[in-house]
Motif scaffolding. Structure first.
Motif, PDB file in Angstrom:
ATOM      1  N   GLN A 152     -13.594  -3.759  -4.080  1.00 52.28           N
ATOM      2  CA  GLN A 152     -12.717  -3.523  -2.929  1.00 52.28           C
ATOM      3  C   GLN A 152     -11.247  -3.382  -3.327  1.00 52.28           C
ATOM      4  O   GLN A 152     -10.391  -3.214  -2.456  1.00 52.28           O
ATOM      5  CB  GLN A 152     -12.833  -4.702  -1.949  1.00 52.28           C
ATOM      6  CG  GLN A 152     -14.246  -4.988  -1.483  1.00 52.28           C
ATOM      7  CD  GLN A 152     -14.298  -6.224  -0.613  1.00 52.28           C
ATOM      8  OE1 GLN A 152     -13.802  -6.237   0.514  1.00 52.28           O
ATOM      9  NE2 GLN A 152     -14.886  -7.299  -1.120  1.00 52.28           N
ATOM     10  N   GLU A 185      -3.781   1.496   0.528  1.00 51.67           N
ATOM     11  CA  GLU A 185      -3.491   0.838   1.807  1.00 51.67           C
ATOM     12  C   GLU A 185      -3.978  -0.612   1.785  1.00 51.67           C
ATOM     13  O   GLU A 185      -5.009  -0.911   1.158  1.00 51.67           O
ATOM     14  CB  GLU A 185      -4.182   1.603   2.942  1.00 51.67           C
ATOM     15  CG  GLU A 185      -3.707   3.039   3.112  1.00 51.67           C
ATOM     16  CD  GLU A 185      -2.268   3.134   3.580  1.00 51.67           C
ATOM     17  OE1 GLU A 185      -1.795   2.154   4.221  1.00 51.67           O
ATOM     18  OE2 GLU A 185      -1.629   4.160   3.326  1.00 51.67           O
ATOM     19  N   PRO A 186      -3.254  -1.479   2.459  1.00 48.83           N
ATOM     20  CA  PRO A 186      -2.008  -1.249   3.203  1.00 48.83           C
ATOM     21  C   PRO A 186      -0.823  -1.028   2.260  1.00 48.83           C
ATOM     22  O   PRO A 186      -0.729  -1.669   1.223  1.00 48.83           O
ATOM     23  CB  PRO A 186      -1.837  -2.544   4.009  1.00 48.83           C
ATOM     24  CG  PRO A 186      -2.583  -3.576   3.231  1.00 48.83           C
ATOM     25  CD  PRO A 186      -3.730  -2.890   2.577  1.00 48.83           C
ATOM     26  N   LEU A 241      -1.645 -10.233   6.784  1.00 49.72           N
ATOM     27  CA  LEU A 241      -2.749  -9.595   6.071  1.00 49.72           C
ATOM     28  C   LEU A 241      -3.753 -10.637   5.602  1.00 49.72           C
ATOM     29  O   LEU A 241      -3.379 -11.736   5.166  1.00 49.72           O
ATOM     30  CB  LEU A 241      -2.229  -8.806   4.863  1.00 49.72           C
ATOM     31  CG  LEU A 241      -1.482  -7.503   5.152  1.00 49.72           C
ATOM     32  CD1 LEU A 241      -0.872  -6.952   3.871  1.00 49.72           C
ATOM     33  CD2 LEU A 241      -2.427  -6.471   5.775  1.00 49.72           C
ATOM     34  N   ASP A 296      -7.642  -6.633   2.057  1.00 56.40           N
ATOM     35  CA  ASP A 296      -6.397  -5.904   2.313  1.00 56.40           C
ATOM     36  C   ASP A 296      -5.198  -6.671   1.775  1.00 56.40           C
ATOM     37  O   ASP A 296      -4.291  -6.085   1.166  1.00 56.40           O
ATOM     38  CB  ASP A 296      -6.210  -5.663   3.812  1.00 56.40           C
ATOM     39  CG  ASP A 296      -7.065  -4.533   4.343  1.00 56.40           C
ATOM     40  OD1 ASP A 296      -7.679  -3.817   3.525  1.00 56.40           O
ATOM     41  OD2 ASP A 296      -7.126  -4.359   5.566  1.00 56.40           O
ATOM     42  N   ARG A 297      -5.190  -7.960   1.989  1.00 55.10           N
ATOM     43  CA  ARG A 297      -4.078  -8.787   1.513  1.00 55.10           C
ATOM     44  C   ARG A 297      -4.011  -8.776  -0.021  1.00 55.10           C
ATOM     45  O   ARG A 297      -2.944  -8.541  -0.610  1.00 55.10           O
ATOM     46  CB  ARG A 297      -4.266 -10.218   2.030  1.00 55.10           C
ATOM     47  CG  ARG A 297      -3.158 -11.196   1.635  1.00 55.10           C
ATOM     48  CD  ARG A 297      -3.458 -12.578   2.205  1.00 55.10           C
ATOM     49  NE  ARG A 297      -2.470 -13.572   1.817  1.00 55.10           N
ATOM     50  CZ  ARG A 297      -1.369 -13.859   2.515  1.00 55.10           C
ATOM     51  NH1 ARG A 297      -1.125 -13.216   3.643  1.00 55.10           N
ATOM     52  NH2 ARG A 297      -0.525 -14.782   2.094  1.00 55.10           N
ATOM     53  N   ARG A 309      -5.357  -6.637  -2.115  1.00 52.73           N
ATOM     54  CA  ARG A 309      -5.072  -5.295  -2.622  1.00 52.73           C
ATOM     55  C   ARG A 309      -3.588  -4.986  -2.559  1.00 52.73           C
ATOM     56  O   ARG A 309      -3.015  -4.387  -3.488  1.00 52.73           O
ATOM     57  CB  ARG A 309      -5.869  -4.253  -1.824  1.00 52.73           C
ATOM     58  CG  ARG A 309      -5.787  -2.838  -2.416  1.00 52.73           C
ATOM     59  CD  ARG A 309      -6.502  -1.826  -1.530  1.00 52.73           C
ATOM     60  NE  ARG A 309      -7.839  -2.261  -1.178  1.00 52.73           N
ATOM     61  CZ  ARG A 309      -8.221  -2.579   0.056  1.00 52.73           C
ATOM     62  NH1 ARG A 309      -7.348  -2.490   1.076  1.00 52.73           N
ATOM     63  NH2 ARG A 309      -9.447  -2.963   0.298  1.00 52.73           N
ATOM     64  N   CYS A 310      -2.939  -5.359  -1.476  1.00 54.37           N
ATOM     65  CA  CYS A 310      -1.502  -5.119  -1.336  1.00 54.37           C
ATOM     66  C   CYS A 310      -0.718  -5.887  -2.412  1.00 54.37           C
ATOM     67  O   CYS A 310       0.219  -5.347  -3.020  1.00 54.37           O
ATOM     68  CB  CYS A 310      -1.042  -5.527   0.065  1.00 54.37           C
ATOM     69  SG  CYS A 310       0.661  -5.091   0.448  1.00 54.37           S
TER      70      CYS A 310
END
Length: 281
Positions: A155, A160-161, A168, A172-173, A175-176
């Motif tokens: 993942q 994004e984001p 987040l 997503d958190r 990855r950012c």
């Protein structure tokens, strides 16, 4: 004890060894090395370079943050990403001690702090204080050192984001955080990351983009941020900023900067990658 920061090695073992020998000659006593990530890939001897840094860590003489090429290796080893044509990872993939090296590599942090200096591979978003950056690094380290690390790698990829929000959560958190600390070069004034510009140290006029460290009010400016990743930017040593990717694998230099006095030590490097491959830096 002196501490030296060293820029992107990218599998350039002989140049790494030569720089370490120079540091040994001038350090006048014990010293420690902090590497700014991208230990491997693109250069001629990724396996020997990784083993060298690992041995130094075992002797409590060195540590490193994770770079984007290091994370790429973790993904390739687990079949999540294919090898690129420009990769030089095959010696690691076939090594008898591969699992030991990978186990060590995945437990490296994204950020390290020492004596008013904060080390990351690429950059920091303008909203982050040094303390917050270290806490966010710990969040990623917890995932990469845990049982679910391979599932997370699946993942990890994506742009994004593109902007940080404290709200987040989940992949997503993380990855950012990873994108900022291992890939960031340019962003907008409000911290929206751009990953298209790679071959320049300056943003096009009118783009609304700027180097992450030039964002007005950047909250990490209270400490000296040390980073690599950006060979097109080159070496920069400023009061609260040290950029260390001086393009060793591209025929530049491999650079070390002393934490205590910001003195510079360099060795010259032959060009291992041809100009046609530079877009993939």
């Amino acid at each position: 004890m002196k501490t030296y920061f060293i820029g992107d090695l990218q599998g350039c073992h002989d140049q790494t060894q030569a720089l370490l020998e120079r540091l040994h000659d001038i350090a006048d006593g014990p010293y420690r090395i902090l590497f700014c990530g991208d230990l491997i890939n693109r250069g001629p001897d990724s396996l020997a370079t990784l083993r060298l840094v690992y041995r130094l860590w075992q002797q409590d003489l060195a540590d490193s943050v994770l770079g984007n090429h290091d994370l790429h290796l973790l993904a390739v080893v687990n079949g999540i990403r294919p090898e690129h044509a420009s990769d030089t990872l095959s010696d690691i993939l076939a090594a008898p001690d591969r699992d030991e090296l990978i186990g060590w590599l995945r437990r490296r942090p994204l950020a390290l702090q020492q004596d008013g200096h904060l080390l990351v591979h690429a950059g920091l978003l303008p909203q982050w204080t040094p303390r917050q950056a270290l806490a966010l690094s710990d969040e990623v380290s917890t995932m990469l050192s845990g049982d679910g690390w391979i599932d997370f790698l699946r993942q990890m990829y994506g742009n994004e984001p593109a902007a940080w929000r404290n709200s987040l959560r989940g992949a997503d958190r993380l990855r950012c955080i990873i994108n900022a600390m291992t890939r960031l070069r340019f962003c907008s004034a409000d911290g929206v990351m751009d990953f298209k510009l790679k071959e320049s140290g300056t943003a096009p006029a009118g783009s609304g983009l700027m180097p992450w460290f030039e964002v007005p009010g950047r909250r990490s400016a209270v400490e000296t941020v040390v980073f690599g990743h950006w060979s097109a930017l080159g070496l920069r040593i400023e009061p609260n900023l040290i950029a260390l990717d001086s393009g060793c694998v591209w025929g530049g230099q491999l650079s070390a900067v002393c934490l205590q006095d910001h003195s510079l030590v360099q060795v010259s490097c032959p060009e291992f990658r041809q100009a046609a491959g530079k877009a993939a830096r």
